[in-house]
Scaffold this motif. Structure first.
Motif, PDB file in Angstrom:
ATOM      1  N   ILE A  43       0.795  -1.196   0.080  1.00 34.11           N
ATOM      2  CA  ILE A  43      -0.094   0.054   0.107  1.00 34.11           C
ATOM      3  C   ILE A  43       0.882   1.179   0.110  1.00 34.11           C
ATOM      4  CG2 ILE A  43      -1.842  -1.245   1.194  1.00 34.11           C
ATOM      5  CD1 ILE A  43      -0.896   0.347   3.679  1.00 34.11           C
ATOM      6  N   HIS A  44       0.135   2.282  -0.367  1.00 37.80           N
ATOM      7  CA  HIS A  44       0.748   3.752  -0.250  1.00 37.80           C
ATOM      8  C   HIS A  44       0.266   4.290   1.059  1.00 37.80           C
ATOM      9  CE1 HIS A  44       2.801   3.803  -4.336  1.00 37.80           C
ATOM     10  NE2 HIS A  44       1.571   3.160  -4.667  1.00 37.80           N
ATOM     11  N   VAL A  45       1.191   4.485   2.158  1.00 38.29           N
ATOM     12  CA  VAL A  45       0.829   4.793   3.232  1.00 38.29           C
ATOM     13  C   VAL A  45       0.380   6.246   3.644  1.00 38.29           C
ATOM     14  CG1 VAL A  45       1.597   4.887   5.756  1.00 38.29           C
ATOM     15  CG2 VAL A  45       2.307   3.060   4.391  1.00 38.29           C
ATOM     16  N   ALA A  46      -0.780   6.575   4.199  1.00 37.04           N
ATOM     17  CA  ALA A  46      -1.187   7.946   4.556  1.00 37.04           C
ATOM     18  C   ALA A  46      -0.181   8.629   5.223  1.00 37.04           C
ATOM     19  CB  ALA A  46      -2.615   7.676   5.008  1.00 37.04           C
ATOM     20  N   ASP A  47      -0.035   9.838   5.005  1.00 32.14           N
ATOM     21  CA  ASP A  47       0.967  10.684   5.590  1.00 32.14           C
ATOM     22  C   ASP A  47       0.519  10.736   7.032  1.00 32.14           C
ATOM     23  OD1 ASP A  47       1.904  11.432   3.314  1.00 32.14           O
ATOM     24  OD2 ASP A  47       0.914  13.271   2.903  1.00 32.14           O
ATOM     25  N   GLY A  48      -0.515  10.669   7.533  1.00 32.98           N
ATOM     26  CA  GLY A  48      -0.748  10.639   8.860  1.00 32.98           C
ATOM     27  C   GLY A  48      -0.169   9.727   9.835  1.00 32.98           C
ATOM     28  N   LEU A  49      -0.112   8.444   8.920  1.00 28.03           N
ATOM     29  CA  LEU A  49       0.742   7.372   9.617  1.00 28.03           C
ATOM     30  C   LEU A  49       2.156   7.571   9.911  1.00 28.03           C
ATOM     31  CD1 LEU A  49      -0.870   4.272   7.855  1.00 28.03           C
ATOM     32  CD2 LEU A  49      -1.028   4.648  10.332  1.00 28.03           C
ATOM     33  N   SER A  60       3.449   4.191  14.503  1.00 29.62           N
ATOM     34  CA  SER A  60       2.538   3.278  13.614  1.00 29.62           C
ATOM     35  C   SER A  60       3.215   2.083  13.193  1.00 29.62           C
ATOM     36  CB  SER A  60       2.074   3.969  12.307  1.00 29.62           C
ATOM     37  OG  SER A  60       1.341   5.223  12.821  1.00 29.62           O
ATOM     38  N   VAL A  61       2.132   1.006  12.851  1.00 25.53           N
ATOM     39  CA  VAL A  61       3.010  -0.398  12.561  1.00 25.53           C
ATOM     40  C   VAL A  61       1.684  -0.836  11.534  1.00 25.53           C
ATOM     41  CG1 VAL A  61       3.294  -2.581  13.067  1.00 25.53           C
ATOM     42  CG2 VAL A  61       3.980  -0.769  14.787  1.00 25.53           C
TER      43      VAL A  61
END
Length: 341
Positions: free
Chosen positions: A136-142, A147-148
């Motif tokens: 996945i392309h991780v959301a900036d907030g993570l 985060s894991v």
């Protein structure tokens, strides 16, 4: 009138201690600061009064909420997500954390909104969990919060991920069939929309090569029962001397379709053909006749390890890091596999 909740000051008065000493004992920081005898008196007083620290007040003092947010793509419809969420929630609860779950509603949904909503509610850390193994392309907030990732991987390779060891699972499933004497083994099912399929097939081909056999036949057929039925029906129509000894199915639904196709073709399972599943889907793999031999996906372990990794970082015990942790998929032997006919 409701009974007043006992306070730390009540414990201090009963134990003959200061309010700060009670706080240190309750927070686990008393060693070296409070004598062993006084610690015992405080614990006895707390037990007698049935006192427990208020989690919100404790969190405010520590600037922590003691909450972990879990964003999942489709928990409501997944036969597997419940185990992953249970593993994470139980591990978190064991260390004094509450989990808050947000279901994005599907694999195509944008999870960034849910990530930001949980961050706005001051969760201490986040777990992003997917039903199927995906990159996945991780959301900036993570990236702005501890985060894991659970059952998914970051396309940029910069976040910690806990995933099943699918390639090893594919190899060990094939080795099980080889140990039973099967040599004509065909893979059926799956599509390239899920990362698990190519990893399982790599394991399948590795096991065959290690046994000195040529690459195995791979039949792409989808992920559902009817896909497995149609693919197996074609394979079972072959002449006996070229018909597969065993089928390695992409998942338990495909394997269930293959079981139905075998019955339709008048073939015994495992007397005439062995059928191997994958996932150990509850109320399916253990409910067919015969029961499906399969590889169990470690969803509960994925959730548990993800929560433990996150909490260790939050409590300053370890760094989260960016590595990918692979968890074993155990072999579950039931009645659908047997010796080569």
């Amino acid at each position: 009138m409701p009974t007043r909740r006992p306070t730390a000051q009540d414990v201090a008065k009963r134990a003959g201690a200061s309010r700060s000493a009670v706080s240190m004992v309750m927070n686990g920081t008393a060693d070296g600061n409070v004598s062993a005898d006084l610690q015992d008196r405080i614990r006895r007083a707390a037990a007698q009064l049935e006192y427990t620290p208020h989690p919100i007040a404790s969190g405010l003092r520590r600037q922590r909420s003691q909450m972990i947010g879990i964003v999942t793509d489709e928990a409501a419809s997944s036969p597997f997500a419940g185990r992953m969420l249970a593993g994470a929630s139980q591990a978190a609860a064991a260390q004094g954390y509450l989990t808050v779950i947000a279901d994005a509603g599907g694999p195509a949904a944008d999870t960034s909104h849910f990530v930001e909503e949980l961050r706005r509610r001051r969760v201490d850390g986040l777990i992003l969990a997917t039903q199927s193994l995906r990159t996945i392309h991780v959301a900036d907030g993570l990236r702005r919060q501890p985060s894991v990732l659970a059952n998914c991987r970051d396309a940029a390779g910069t976040m910690a991920a806990i995933i099943p060891d699918e390639e090893r699972g594919g190899r060990e499933a094939t080795e099980h069939l080889l140990a039973l004497g099967h040599r004509r083994i065909v893979w059926i099912g799956g599509g390239n929309d899920i990362d698990a399929r190519p990893a399982r097939i790599r394991g399948f081909q590795t096991a065959l090569a290690s046994a000195g056999l040529p690459p195995g036949e791979v039949v792409e057929a989808g992920w559902d029962i009817d896909d497995g039925f149609r693919a197996a029906e074609v394979l079972f129509s072959r002449e006996t001397e070229v018909r597969p000894h065993a089928l390695f199915c992409a998942n338990d639904r495909v394997a269930t379709g293959a079981l139905l196709a075998a019955r339709t073709a008048g073939l015994g399972v495992p007397g005439d053909v062995s059928i191997m599943g994958y996932d150990d889907q509850r109320h399916l793999a253990d409910a067919t006749v015969p029961g499906l031999t399969t590889m169990a996906l470690p969803h509960e372990g994925i959730g548990r390890v993800a929560a433990e990794r996150l909490i260790a970082a939050l409590d300053g015990q370890a760094m989260i890091g960016t590595d990918t942790t692979l968890l074993e998929c155990p072999l579950v032997v039931r009645g659908s596999t047997g010796p080569r006919p």
